[in-house]
Write a protein that holds these residues in place. Structure first.
Motif, short mmCIF file in Angstrom:
data_model
loop_
_atom_site.label_atom_id
_atom_site.label_comp_id
_atom_site.label_asym_id
_atom_site.label_seq_id
_atom_site.Cartn_x
_atom_site.Cartn_y
_atom_site.Cartn_z
N ALA A 142 -5.65 0.80 -3.07
CA ALA A 142 -6.20 -0.54 -3.17
C ALA A 142 -5.70 -1.38 -2.00
O ALA A 142 -4.69 -1.06 -1.37
CB ALA A 142 -5.79 -1.19 -4.49
N ARG A 143 -6.43 -2.46 -1.73
CA ARG A 143 -5.99 -3.41 -0.71
C ARG A 143 -6.45 -4.80 -1.12
O ARG A 143 -7.38 -4.96 -1.92
CB ARG A 143 -6.53 -3.04 0.66
CG ARG A 143 -8.03 -3.08 0.79
CD ARG A 143 -8.47 -2.58 2.16
NE ARG A 143 -9.92 -2.51 2.24
CZ ARG A 143 -10.70 -3.50 2.65
NH1 ARG A 143 -10.17 -4.64 3.03
NH2 ARG A 143 -12.01 -3.36 2.68
N VAL A 144 -5.80 -5.81 -0.58
CA VAL A 144 -6.16 -7.19 -0.85
C VAL A 144 -7.24 -7.59 0.16
O VAL A 144 -7.07 -7.41 1.36
CB VAL A 144 -4.93 -8.12 -0.71
CG1 VAL A 144 -5.33 -9.58 -0.87
CG2 VAL A 144 -3.87 -7.76 -1.74
N CYS A 171 3.27 -2.74 -7.56
CA CYS A 171 3.19 -2.93 -6.11
C CYS A 171 2.46 -4.21 -5.71
O CYS A 171 2.26 -4.47 -4.54
CB CYS A 171 2.55 -1.72 -5.44
SG CYS A 171 0.80 -1.50 -5.77
N ILE A 172 2.07 -5.04 -6.69
CA ILE A 172 1.37 -6.29 -6.41
C ILE A 172 2.28 -7.45 -6.81
O ILE A 172 2.90 -7.41 -7.87
CB ILE A 172 0.05 -6.40 -7.19
CG1 ILE A 172 -0.81 -5.16 -7.01
CG2 ILE A 172 -0.72 -7.65 -6.79
CD1 ILE A 172 -1.95 -5.05 -8.00
N HIS A 173 2.34 -8.46 -5.95
CA HIS A 173 3.14 -9.64 -6.29
C HIS A 173 2.63 -10.87 -5.56
O HIS A 173 1.80 -10.77 -4.66
CB HIS A 173 4.62 -9.39 -5.99
CG HIS A 173 4.92 -9.14 -4.54
ND1 HIS A 173 4.85 -7.90 -3.97
CD2 HIS A 173 5.24 -9.99 -3.53
CE1 HIS A 173 5.14 -7.98 -2.69
NE2 HIS A 173 5.37 -9.25 -2.38
N TRP A 174 3.15 -12.00 -5.98
CA TRP A 174 2.84 -13.27 -5.32
C TRP A 174 3.86 -13.48 -4.19
O TRP A 174 5.01 -13.12 -4.32
CB TRP A 174 2.97 -14.44 -6.29
CG TRP A 174 1.95 -14.49 -7.37
CD1 TRP A 174 2.18 -14.23 -8.70
CD2 TRP A 174 0.58 -14.85 -7.27
NE1 TRP A 174 1.02 -14.41 -9.42
CE2 TRP A 174 0.03 -14.80 -8.56
CE3 TRP A 174 -0.25 -15.22 -6.21
CZ2 TRP A 174 -1.32 -15.09 -8.81
CZ3 TRP A 174 -1.58 -15.50 -6.47
CH2 TRP A 174 -2.10 -15.45 -7.76
N GLN A 218 0.81 -1.22 0.00
CA GLN A 218 0.00 0.00 0.00
C GLN A 218 0.85 1.27 0.00
O GLN A 218 0.38 2.30 -0.47
CB GLN A 218 -0.96 0.02 1.19
CG GLN A 218 -2.21 -0.78 0.93
CD GLN A 218 -3.33 -0.40 1.86
OE1 GLN A 218 -3.13 -0.25 3.05
NE2 GLN A 218 -4.51 -0.23 1.31
N ASP A 219 2.07 1.21 0.51
CA ASP A 219 2.95 2.39 0.48
C ASP A 219 3.26 2.80 -0.95
O ASP A 219 3.43 3.98 -1.24
CB ASP A 219 4.25 2.13 1.24
CG ASP A 219 4.02 1.99 2.74
OD1 ASP A 219 3.01 2.53 3.26
OD2 ASP A 219 4.85 1.33 3.39
N GLU A 224 -3.02 -10.74 -14.33
CA GLU A 224 -3.27 -9.58 -15.19
C GLU A 224 -3.19 -8.29 -14.36
O GLU A 224 -2.63 -7.29 -14.80
CB GLU A 224 -4.63 -9.69 -15.86
CG GLU A 224 -4.87 -8.60 -16.88
CD GLU A 224 -6.18 -8.79 -17.66
OE1 GLU A 224 -6.49 -7.87 -18.45
OE2 GLU A 224 -6.89 -9.78 -17.48
N ALA A 225 -3.71 -8.32 -13.13
CA ALA A 225 -3.61 -7.16 -12.23
C ALA A 225 -2.16 -6.86 -11.90
O ALA A 225 -1.73 -5.70 -11.90
CB ALA A 225 -4.42 -7.40 -10.96
N ILE A 226 -1.38 -7.91 -11.63
CA ILE A 226 0.05 -7.74 -11.35
C ILE A 226 0.75 -7.11 -12.55
O ILE A 226 1.52 -6.15 -12.41
CB ILE A 226 0.70 -9.10 -10.99
CG1 ILE A 226 0.19 -9.58 -9.63
CG2 ILE A 226 2.22 -9.00 -11.01
CD1 ILE A 226 0.57 -11.02 -9.29
#
Length: 64
Positions: free
Chosen positions: A35-37, A59-62, A9-10, A50-52
């Motif tokens: 955004a948040r999970v 800022c999104i990863h597995w 989120q940062d 696709e979002a990643i």
């Protein structure tokens, strides 16, 4: 062990692309304007990936 979805989120700029692509995993937090999970264990992997791939600040990863 299954992988989970992580969103920093940062780094998030609040573009909402991930929310539009995969609303069952991501949500927009009106208070932080980011955004948040909402479902860490994931959902449709193709939509999450696709979002990643779409995230402009990556800022999104597995996480394993």
């Amino acid at each position: 062990m299954a992988r989970t979805v992580v969103l920093d989120q940062d780094e998030c700029i609040g573009c909402e692309a991930c929310v539009e692509l995969c609303p069952e995993v991501f949500a927009f937090d009106e208070e932080t304007e980011k955004a948040r999970v909402i479902k860490e264990e994931g959902g449709p992997e193709e939509e999450i990936q696709e979002a990643i791939d779409t995230c402009p600040v990556e800022c999104i990863h597995w996480s394993e």
